[in-house]
Write an enzyme that holds these catalytic residues in place. Structure first.
Site, mmCIF file in Angstrom:
data_model
loop_
_atom_site.group_PDB
_atom_site.id
_atom_site.type_symbol
_atom_site.label_atom_id
_atom_site.label_comp_id
_atom_site.label_asym_id
_atom_site.label_seq_id
_atom_site.Cartn_x
_atom_site.Cartn_y
_atom_site.Cartn_z
ATOM 1 N N TRP A 146 71.821 -11.734 134.750
ATOM 2 C CA TRP A 146 71.966 -13.177 134.526
ATOM 3 C C TRP A 146 70.593 -13.814 134.277
ATOM 4 O O TRP A 146 70.457 -14.737 133.473
ATOM 5 C CB TRP A 146 72.624 -13.825 135.759
ATOM 6 C CG TRP A 146 72.670 -15.319 135.685
ATOM 7 C CD1 TRP A 146 73.637 -16.081 135.098
ATOM 8 C CD2 TRP A 146 71.713 -16.249 136.207
ATOM 9 N NE1 TRP A 146 73.348 -17.416 135.220
ATOM 10 C CE2 TRP A 146 72.157 -17.546 135.896
ATOM 11 C CE3 TRP A 146 70.509 -16.106 136.905
ATOM 12 C CZ2 TRP A 146 71.452 -18.686 136.254
ATOM 13 C CZ3 TRP A 146 69.804 -17.249 137.260
ATOM 14 C CH2 TRP A 146 70.280 -18.512 136.946
ATOM 15 N N HIS A 147 69.571 -13.294 134.976
ATOM 16 C CA HIS A 147 68.237 -13.887 134.831
ATOM 17 C C HIS A 147 67.668 -13.653 133.436
ATOM 18 O O HIS A 147 66.867 -14.442 132.946
ATOM 19 C CB HIS A 147 67.281 -13.306 135.868
ATOM 20 C CG HIS A 147 67.509 -13.869 137.233
ATOM 21 N ND1 HIS A 147 68.382 -13.309 138.113
ATOM 22 C CD2 HIS A 147 66.983 -14.955 137.857
ATOM 23 C CE1 HIS A 147 68.393 -14.014 139.224
ATOM 24 N NE2 HIS A 147 67.553 -15.029 139.095
ATOM 25 N N GLY A 148 68.063 -12.554 132.824
ATOM 26 C CA GLY A 148 67.540 -12.294 131.490
ATOM 27 C C GLY A 148 67.949 -10.925 131.028
ATOM 28 O O GLY A 148 68.291 -10.053 131.824
ATOM 29 N N PHE B 12 65.824 -18.913 131.944
ATOM 30 C CA PHE B 12 67.103 -18.293 132.296
ATOM 31 C C PHE B 12 68.261 -19.177 131.853
ATOM 32 O O PHE B 12 69.371 -18.887 132.026
ATOM 33 C CB PHE B 12 67.177 -18.021 133.803
ATOM 34 C CG PHE B 12 65.982 -17.232 134.300
ATOM 35 C CD1 PHE B 12 65.439 -16.213 133.532
ATOM 36 C CD2 PHE B 12 65.401 -17.522 135.521
ATOM 37 C CE1 PHE B 12 64.331 -15.503 133.973
ATOM 38 C CE2 PHE B 12 64.304 -16.814 135.976
ATOM 39 C CZ PHE B 12 63.770 -15.801 135.195
#
Lengths: 476, 377
Positions: free
Chosen positions: A324-326, A476
C-alpha cells in the site's frame, strides 16, 4: 498544497473566514466540497476528475447496495464490483509501472526482450488514502452498519475532506459521515484545541522533521561515500524524521478539521514507547492498521482459524500493507519483516503466557530495534541500497565489537553524537507520552494555554527549515 | 542548545492545559496578532545585519568592512570594490591585487564582494549592507577616497539576473536578501522574462520568510552558520566532466576566427535595472564604474564580452579583452582551469596579475571617467 506553506496559510484563512460566515450547513457543505477540489486541483487540476469519479463510484455503489438490501447476491456483487473498480484505479495508477517493470526485468533475466518497459503514469496525490476511504464507505454500507449517503455533496465532503485528503489519516465512514448530519456551531474551546494541535504538528514537521531531513537526505543521497557510522546516524535520523513528519501531518490535519468543527480520530499514540510490535501497531498510523484489520485481516479469517492460517493472515495483511505504501520490493520487505515479527510476537505471547517475566526495557529495545531495521528498506531508494546498508551494518557491528574489545573510546564517543539528533523525540516520548508526568506537572490556565499555542507557532516560524520538505506520506 | 527552545515549546503544548475553564478564541487570535506584529516590528527595527548576523552576505560584507578599517589612512587612497559571482570569487585574489597595485604606484584598498552564484540583486544587497555597516561618516570619506566599482561581465546573469536563484536555490541566502523591496525589484526585472508561477512563488516565499524572520534558526543554528566570510575562495579541485583539451582547442580555433558580435543581444532590461538602482543610490559615493571580462573558455561568453564592451552603460568603461597576445599563452594552460568557467587556484595569480596590469594601464582613464557625469538615464 503543503500545510507548512504560505499558499496553504492563505487558503486556510479564506476557507475558515468564508466557512464560519455562511449561515448554515446547507451552504457550508457545498462550500467545503468546492474547497476540497480547489485544494486537490492546486497540485494538478487534471486529477480532480479522478477524485470526482471515485466519489461518483462510491455514491452509486452505496445507493445500489442499499436498494439491493433483500437480494444478498446482488448486494454482494455490487459491493464487489465497486471494490474491484476502486482497487483497479489504484492498481493502474500505483502498481502498473511496478508490475510491468518487474515483468520486463524478469524477461531480461531470462534473456528475452520486451519492446516496452513501463508506462508514463503520474501517481495522483493521496490516491491510496481516498480510495481506501471509498472502499471503507461501500463495505460499511454493505455490512449494514451505515445507511447509504443520499447527498452526493456530503459524500464528496467526506471522501475529499481536504485536511486529510492527501496523506490521511484514513477516516472510516462511520466516524465521519454522521458528523455531517449534525449541525455545526462555532465552538471556541474546540477551535482553540484545533490551533493547539496544528501548532504541535507544525513544530513536529517544520522544525523537527525538516531539520533532521537535511542530514538524513544528505546521507542517503551519498550513501556509497558514507562511513558505517554515518549511515547508522542517517538511519537513526530517519527513525525520528518519519515519526515527526507523519505524526506532524496527522496532527495538523486533525487540527484543521477541528477548526472547521469536525473531529478526526488520533493517528499516532507515541509509537516509540511501544514494548511489543502488537502494541506498536496500536500506536502507529492507527487509521491504516485499523483499516487493514477491518477490511483485510478479518475478512481473511483473522484469528478465528487455525494457528498457521492466522499467521499467514498476519503476514499477508502486512505484505499488502507494505505494498500500500508503494510499488516496490523495499516496501514488500518492510511489510514482510513486520508481518514475520508480529507472528513471532504472537507466538512468544502464546508460548510464555506471562510465565517468563523480563524487564520491560528488554521488550522495548527489541521492539524498537525491529522497527528501526524495518525503516531501512522503507527509506532506501533502491533494493541494492537496502542490501548495501545491511552489508555495511554487518561490517560495522564486527568493527564495533573489536573497538570495544580494544577499549578504543574515541569512536564510541563519535557514535554518541548521533542520538542527539533524536533529542526532540526523546522528550516527546518520555514526557509528552507519559500520562503520569502530564498529570503530575500539568498547569491549568486558559491564558497560558493560548500563550503556549502562540509561542509554539512563533517558535515554529523561527526554527522552521527554510526549504520546505514535502511530507513523506504524500508519495503514498 | 538552541534545540531546547522548540522542545520546550512542544512540551508546553502538552503540559499546559485549559482544564475546565474554557479558553477564548478571541484571546488566542489577539495573542496571535500581537505575535505577528512583534515579528514584523522586530524586522523593521533591527537592521538586516543584526537579524542575519551569520548570513553569508552579512559575514562577507563585515569581513570587508573590517579589512577596510584596518588599513591605515584608507581615506587617503582610492577604494576598489570588486564584485561578481563564483568566477570572481574563485579567480581574483583581492589581497594580491591590492599588493600588486600598491607596488606599482597605484595606492588602493581592494574590497571583494564576490559570492558563489551571486545575482545582480545580491551584489546590490551586499553593497547596501556595506554602506549601512560603514555609517554616514565613512560613506563621506569613501566619496572623497574615491571609490571605484569593478564589476564582472557574465552573460548568464545579464540574460537572467537570477540565474542561479532560479536554478539552484540558495534558499537561506535568498531569504536574507529578499526583503519586500528587493523582492519587488527582482520580480520587476526577472519575471518579465520567463514568467512562471513556481519562480514567483519562490520569491514570495523567501520574502515572506524575510519579513517574519522565518527559519532564522533553521537547523537549530543561526542562518548559514559558519559560512565562509572571505570572498576569495581559490578552487583546488577540477570538475570531473571537464575536458580541458577539447575546450582549449575550441577556444583557440575561435580566437583565430572570431565571429561578428552584431548578432549578440545585449539585454538592457537585465543589467540596466541593477545599475540604475546602483546609480540612484550610490552614484554619489561610487566615483567610477569599470567592467572586467571574466576568465572563461566558453566562446559564447567571449563573444558576449566583446559585444558588451561595444554597448557599455553611459560613463563607464571596460577592461580587456582578456585573450590577447602573451595573456593567451599564460592563461591557456591546463593547470589553470577547474572547469570552463572557473579558474583553478594556480590560475588565480595569472588572472589577478592581468587585472592589475589592466588597472595600472588604464588608471588615469579610470579616474577621469566619473560615473555621475551623465544625469539622464
Amino acid at each position: 498544497m503543503i500545510f507548512t506553506t504560505i499558499s496553504f496559510l492563505f487558503f486556510l484563512l479564506v476557507v475558515l473566514g468564508v466557512y464560519w460566515s455562511l449561515p448554515s450547513d446547507r451552504w457550508r457543505h457545498p462550500f467545503l466540497f468546492a474547497a476540497n477540489f480547489f485544494f486537490y486541483g492546486w497540485w494538478n487540476w487534471k486529477f480532480t476528475s479522478l477524485l470526482f469519479f471515485v466519489i461518483l463510484i462510491s455514491y452509486v455503489a452505496g445507493q445500489w447496495v442499499q436498494q439491493a438490501e433483500k437480494n444478498l447476491a446482488l448486494k454482494k456483487a455490487v459491493m464487489m464490483m465497486a471494490c474491484v473498480l476502486l482497487i483497479g484505479i489504484l492498481g493502474y495508477f500505483k502498481y502498473a509501472n511496478f508490475f510491468l517493470g518487474s515483468l520486463h526485468a524478469a524477461f531480461q533475466q531470462m534473456g528475452g526482450h520486451l519492446g516496452w518497459s513501463t508506462l508514463n503514469i503520474i501517481l495522483p496525490a493521496g490516491i491510496s488514502f481516498y480510495i481506501f476511504q471509498a472502499i471503507s464507505y461501500v463495505v460499511t454500507v454493505y455490512r449494514g452498519k451505515l445507511a447509504a449517503e443520499t447527498s452526493f455533496i456530503k459524500l464528496g465532503v467526506y471522501l475529499g475532506f481536504f485536511p486529510h485528503l492527501v496523506a490521511g489519516p484514513i477516516i472510516h465512514a462511520p466516524t465521519f459521515l454522521p458528523q455531517l448530519a449534525e449541525k455545526r456551531f462555532f465552538n471556541a474551546p474546540f477551535f482553540v484545541e484545533g490551533c493547539r494541535k496544528f501548532a504541535l504538528g507544525f513544530l513536529y514537521k517544520a522544525v523537527f522533521a525538516d531539520n533532521i531531513a537535511v542530514i538524513v537526505n544528505n546521507i542517503f543521497s551519498t550513501l556509497h561515500e558514507q562511513k558505517v557510522l554515518s549511515i547508522f546516524g542517517g538511519c537513526l535520523g530517519f527513525y525520528g524524521q518519519i515519526y515527526f513528519d507523519f505524526a506532524g501531518y496527522s496532527l495538523m490535519a486533525i487540527g484543521v478539521a477541528n477548526l472547521l468543527g469536525y473531529t478526526l480520530p488520533d493517528n499516532f499514540n507515541f509509537p516509540y514507547r511501544a514494548t511489543s510490535l502488537v502494541d506498536f501497531w496500536h500506536r502507529w498510523h492507527i487509521s491504516l492498521s485499523t483499516w487493514l484489520r477491518d477490511y483485510l485481516y478479518i475478512p481473511l479469517g483473522g484469528n478465528r482459524c487455525s494457528l498457521p492460517r492466522n499467521y499467514v493472515n498476519i503476514i499477508v495483511t502486512m505484505l499488502l500493507g507494505g505494498l500500500w505504501h508503494g510499488a516496490s520490493w523495499n516496501y514488500l520487505l518492510w511489510g514482510g519483516i513486520h508481518g514475520t515479527a508480529l507472528c513471532l510476537n504472537h507466538f512468544w505471547r502464546r508460548l510464555t503466557a506471562e510465565k517468563i517475566i523480563l524487564p520491560t526495557a528488554v521488550f522495548w529495545i527489541l521492539t524498537q530495534a525491529v522497527v528501526f531495521f524495518c525503516w531501512i528498506p522503507f527509506r532506501a531508494t533502491t533494493w541494492s541500497d537496502t542490501l548495501f546498508i545491511f552489508h555495511q551494518f554487518s561490517i560495522g557491528i564486527i568493527q564495533f565489537i573489536s573497538t570495544i574489545a580494544k577499549l578504543h573510546f574515541p569512536v564510541i564517543t563519535t557514535a554518541l553524537a548521533w542520538p542527539l539528533l533524536l533529542l526532540p523525540l526523546f522528550f516527546d516520548m518520555a514526557f509528552n507520552g507519559s500520562l503520569v508526568l502530564r498529570k503530575r506537572w500539568e498547569w491549568d490556565s486558559p491564558t497560558a494555554f493560548c500563550a503556549a499555542i502562540v509561542l509554539a507557532l512563533l517558535c515554529g516560524v523561527l526554527f522552521m527549515h527554510c526549504g520546505t520538505t514535502k511530507f513523506i506520506y504524500f508519495q503514498f | 542548545m538552541l534545540v531546547l527552545i522548540p522542545i520546550i515549546a512542544m512540551l508546553s503544548l502538552e503540559f499546559i492545559v485549559s482544564g475546565k475553564r474554557k479558553p477564548s478564541a478571541k484571546t488566542l487570535l489577539s495573542m496571535m496578532g500581537c505575535g505577528i506584529l512583534f515579528l514584523i516590528a522586530l524586522r523593521l527595527v533591527l537592521p538586516t545585519a543584526w537579524i542575519y548576523p551569520e548570513g553569508e552576505a552579512t559575514m562577507r560584507v563585515r569581513a570587508q568592512v573590517t579589512h577596510l578599517l584596518s588599513v591605515k589612512d584608507w581615506q587617503k587612497k582610492p577604494v576598489l570594490i570588486v564584485e561578481g559571482s563564483s568566477t570572481t570569487s574563485y579567480g581574483i585574489n583581492g589581497r594580491a591585487l591590492e599588493q600588486i597595485l600598491n607596488d606599482h604606484g597605484v595606492p588602493v584598498t581592494v574590497l571583494q564582494f564576490s559570492m558563489l552564484g551571486a545575482s545582480h540583486f545580491e551584489r546590490l544587497f551586499m553593497l547596501q549592507l556595506f554602506f549601512q555597516e560603514l555609517g554616514k561618516q565613512h560613506q563621506q570619506e569613501l566619496r572623497q577616497a574615491p571609490t571605484i566599482l569593478l564589476s564582472e561581465v557574465l552573460e548568464s546573469y545579464d540574460q537572467e539576473p537570477l540565474f542561479t536563484f532560479r536554478h539552484r536555490g540558495y534558499t537561506n541566502r535568498s531569504i536574507e536578501f529578499l526583503s519586500p523591496w528587493n523582492a519587488y525589484l527582482t520580480w520587476k526585472t526577472s519575471c518579465k522574462k520567463n514568467t512562471d508561477d513556481a519562480f514567483l512563488r519562490k520569491i514570495v516565499k523567501a520574502s515572506y520568510l524575510n519579513v517574519f524572520l522565518g527559519g532564522i534558526f533553521s537547523s537549530f543554528q543561526p542562518l548559514n552558520y559558519r559560512k565562509q566570510a572571505e570572498s576569495f575562495c581559490p578552487k583546488s579541485e577540477v570538475s570531473k566532466t571537464f575536458n580541458y583539451t577539447k575546450k582549449a582547442t575550441d577556444l583557440k580555433n575561435f580566437l583565430r576566427h572570431p565571429p561578428a558580435t552584431s548578432a549578440v543581444e545585449i539585454p538592457s532590461e537585465g543589467w540596466s535595472l541593477y545599475y540604475q538602482e546602483l546609480y540612484q543610490e550610490y552614484s554619489d559615493t561610487i566615483h567610477s564604474l569599470v567592467f572586467f571580462p571574466i576568465p572563461t573558455l566558453q566562446p559564447s561568453e567571449i563573444i558576449y564580452q566583446t559585444a558588451f564592451s561595444q554597448h557599455l552603460p553611459p560613463s563607464t568603461m571596460m577592461l580587456g579583452p582578456l585573450f590577447r597576445d602573451r595573456m593567451t599563452d599564460q592563461l591557456l594552460q591546463e593547470k589553470n582551469w577547474s572547469d570552463e568557467l572557473h579558474l583553478h587556484k594556480t590560475g588565480t595569480s595569472v588572472f589577478t596579475q592581468w587585472l592589475a596590469d589592466q588597472i595600472i594601464e588604464h588608471w588615469s582613464q579610470i579616474l577621469a571617467t566619473p560615473w555621475k557625469k551623465n544625469t539622464t538615464r
